[in-house]
Design a protein around this motif. Structure first.
Motif, PDB file in Angstrom:
ATOM      1  N   THR A  65       0.631  -1.043  -0.127  1.00 11.36           N
ATOM      2  CA  THR A  65       0.025  -0.102   0.003  1.00 11.36           C
ATOM      3  C   THR A  65       0.743   1.351  -0.073  1.00 11.36           C
ATOM      4  OG1 THR A  65      -1.695  -1.340   1.267  1.00 11.36           O
ATOM      5  CG2 THR A  65      -1.844   1.209   1.217  1.00 11.36           C
ATOM      6  N   SER A  66       1.808   1.337   0.927  1.00 11.87           N
ATOM      7  CA  SER A  66       2.638   2.351   0.853  1.00 11.87           C
ATOM      8  C   SER A  66       3.348   2.679  -0.712  1.00 11.87           C
ATOM      9  CB  SER A  66       3.887   2.241   1.766  1.00 11.87           C
ATOM     10  OG  SER A  66       4.823   0.995   1.455  1.00 11.87           O
ATOM     11  N   PHE A  67       3.697   1.996  -1.329  1.00 15.86           N
ATOM     12  CA  PHE A  67       4.244   1.971  -2.661  1.00 15.86           C
ATOM     13  C   PHE A  67       3.132   2.626  -3.559  1.00 15.86           C
ATOM     14  CE2 PHE A  67       7.783  -0.551  -1.117  1.00 15.86           C
ATOM     15  CZ  PHE A  67       8.801   0.340  -1.807  1.00 15.86           C
ATOM     16  N   ARG A  68       1.961   1.740  -3.503  1.00 17.68           N
ATOM     17  CA  ARG A  68       1.050   2.178  -4.237  1.00 17.68           C
ATOM     18  C   ARG A  68       0.297   3.939  -4.098  1.00 17.68           C
ATOM     19  NH1 ARG A  68      -2.176  -2.062  -2.811  1.00 17.68           N
ATOM     20  NH2 ARG A  68      -3.716  -0.688  -2.020  1.00 17.68           N
ATOM     21  N   ILE A  69       0.253   3.915  -3.139  1.00 21.05           N
ATOM     22  CA  ILE A  69      -0.094   5.275  -2.875  1.00 21.05           C
ATOM     23  C   ILE A  69       0.991   6.252  -2.526  1.00 21.05           C
ATOM     24  CG2 ILE A  69      -1.176   6.737  -1.134  1.00 21.05           C
ATOM     25  CD1 ILE A  69      -2.611   4.277  -0.015  1.00 21.05           C
ATOM     26  N   GLY A  70       2.091   5.967  -2.195  1.00 26.08           N
ATOM     27  CA  GLY A  70       2.981   7.041  -2.395  1.00 26.08           C
ATOM     28  C   GLY A  70       3.786   7.094  -3.493  1.00 26.08           C
ATOM     29  N   PHE A  71       3.676   6.180  -4.464  1.00 30.18           N
ATOM     30  CA  PHE A  71       4.331   6.555  -5.706  1.00 30.18           C
ATOM     31  C   PHE A  71       3.294   7.203  -6.662  1.00 30.18           C
ATOM     32  CE2 PHE A  71       7.883   3.079  -6.091  1.00 30.18           C
ATOM     33  CZ  PHE A  71       8.588   3.785  -5.264  1.00 30.18           C
ATOM     34  N   LEU A  72       2.251   7.237  -6.480  1.00 28.44           N
ATOM     35  CA  LEU A  72       1.049   7.638  -6.933  1.00 28.44           C
ATOM     36  C   LEU A  72       1.073   9.413  -6.593  1.00 28.44           C
ATOM     37  CD1 LEU A  72      -1.461   7.848  -8.977  1.00 28.44           C
ATOM     38  CD2 LEU A  72      -2.695   7.252  -6.839  1.00 28.44           C
ATOM     39  N   VAL A  73       0.921   9.586  -5.589  1.00 22.51           N
ATOM     40  CA  VAL A  73       1.180  10.754  -4.876  1.00 22.51           C
ATOM     41  C   VAL A  73       2.532  11.780  -5.302  1.00 22.51           C
ATOM     42  CG1 VAL A  73       1.464  12.305  -2.423  1.00 22.51           C
ATOM     43  CG2 VAL A  73      -0.148  10.307  -2.911  1.00 22.51           C
ATOM     44  N   LEU A  74       3.536  10.935  -5.464  1.00 18.87           N
ATOM     45  CA  LEU A  74       4.781  11.585  -6.042  1.00 18.87           C
ATOM     46  C   LEU A  74       4.586  11.967  -7.412  1.00 18.87           C
ATOM     47  CD1 LEU A  74       7.299   9.664  -4.130  1.00 18.87           C
ATOM     48  CD2 LEU A  74       7.005  11.939  -3.631  1.00 18.87           C
ATOM     49  N   ALA A  75       4.171  10.891  -8.136  1.00  9.57           N
ATOM     50  CA  ALA A  75       3.828  11.103  -9.501  1.00  9.57           C
ATOM     51  C   ALA A  75       3.061  12.207  -9.781  1.00  9.57           C
ATOM     52  CB  ALA A  75       3.490   9.713 -10.157  1.00  9.57           C
ATOM     53  N   LEU A  76       1.965  12.393  -8.898  1.00 12.34           N
ATOM     54  CA  LEU A  76       1.075  13.520  -9.225  1.00 12.34           C
ATOM     55  C   LEU A  76       1.717  14.729  -9.008  1.00 12.34           C
ATOM     56  CD1 LEU A  76      -2.376  11.946  -8.019  1.00 12.34           C
ATOM     57  CD2 LEU A  76      -1.691  12.403 -10.326  1.00 12.34           C
ATOM     58  N   ALA A  77       2.471  14.834  -7.859  1.00  9.87           N
ATOM     59  CA  ALA A  77       3.124  15.953  -7.483  1.00  9.87           C
ATOM     60  C   ALA A  77       4.268  16.575  -8.543  1.00  9.87           C
ATOM     61  CB  ALA A  77       3.865  15.727  -5.997  1.00  9.87           C
ATOM     62  N   TYR A  78       4.969  15.522  -9.085  1.00 11.78           N
ATOM     63  CA  TYR A  78       5.715  15.875 -10.291  1.00 11.78           C
ATOM     64  C   TYR A  78       4.974  16.289 -11.424  1.00 11.78           C
ATOM     65  CZ  TYR A  78      10.104  14.640  -7.388  1.00 11.78           C
ATOM     66  OH  TYR A  78      11.092  14.720  -6.061  1.00 11.78           O
ATOM     67  N   GLY A  79       3.976  15.645 -11.633  1.00 14.95           N
ATOM     68  CA  GLY A  79       3.226  16.156 -12.925  1.00 14.95           C
ATOM     69  C   GLY A  79       2.750  17.495 -12.728  1.00 14.95           C
ATOM     70  N   VAL A  80       2.290  17.815 -11.504  1.00 10.93           N
ATOM     71  CA  VAL A  80       1.782  19.117 -11.399  1.00 10.93           C
ATOM     72  C   VAL A  80       3.015  20.092 -11.638  1.00 10.93           C
ATOM     73  CG1 VAL A  80       1.105  20.972  -9.533  1.00 10.93           C
ATOM     74  CG2 VAL A  80      -0.269  18.767  -9.942  1.00 10.93           C
ATOM     75  N   LEU A  81       4.231  19.926 -10.944  1.00 12.89           N
ATOM     76  CA  LEU A  81       5.385  20.764 -10.899  1.00 12.89           C
ATOM     77  C   LEU A  81       5.709  20.645 -12.552  1.00 12.89           C
ATOM     78  CD1 LEU A  81       7.806  22.270  -9.681  1.00 12.89           C
ATOM     79  CD2 LEU A  81       9.008  19.868  -9.582  1.00 12.89           C
ATOM     80  N   ILE A  82       5.802  19.824 -13.218  1.00 13.92           N
ATOM     81  CA  ILE A  82       6.025  20.077 -14.509  1.00 13.92           C
ATOM     82  C   ILE A  82       5.188  20.955 -15.356  1.00 13.92           C
ATOM     83  CG2 ILE A  82       6.007  18.590 -16.824  1.00 13.92           C
ATOM     84  CD1 ILE A  82       7.207  16.237 -15.269  1.00 13.92           C
TER      85      ILE A  82
END
Length: 96
Positions: A65-82
């Motif tokens: 769960t930590s990878f599923r949620i954590g990596f998704l949150v990081l991907a979204l955050a970096y997407g917004v930054l981009i």
């Protein structure tokens, strides 16, 4: 400066994606694994998008769960930054 950050995120995402694939391959043949701490470090240092897509592509760490949620949150955050660095703003968004 924006270009440097975008290149950094791209390179770290490629590295994270490849590392997820390598770790999955090692898991299948019971070889030497990549420590979870390294996977998180790569994701946090700019590779969140690659880590998330690597997890999905290679079906690796999807039960954690930590990878599923954590990596998704990081991907979204970096997407917004981009999007922010590229100057793309959504109407009514909180990003100024």
């Amino acid at each position: 400066m924006q270009t440097v950050v975008l290149i950094w995120i791209g390179l770290m995402s490629l590295w994270s994606f490849a590392t997820m694939g390598y770790d999955k391959q090692q898991a299948k043949k019971k070889g030497r694994r990549v420590p979870e701490r390294k996977l998180w470090t790569l994701a946090l240092l700019g590779g969140g998008i690659g880590a998330y897509f690597g997890m999905q592509t290679f079906r690796h760490k999807t039960r954690h769960t930590s990878f599923r949620i954590g990596f998704l949150v990081l991907a979204l955050a970096y997407g917004v930054l981009i999007l922010y660095l590229l100057g793309l703003r959504m109407p009514g968004s909180l990003i100024l």
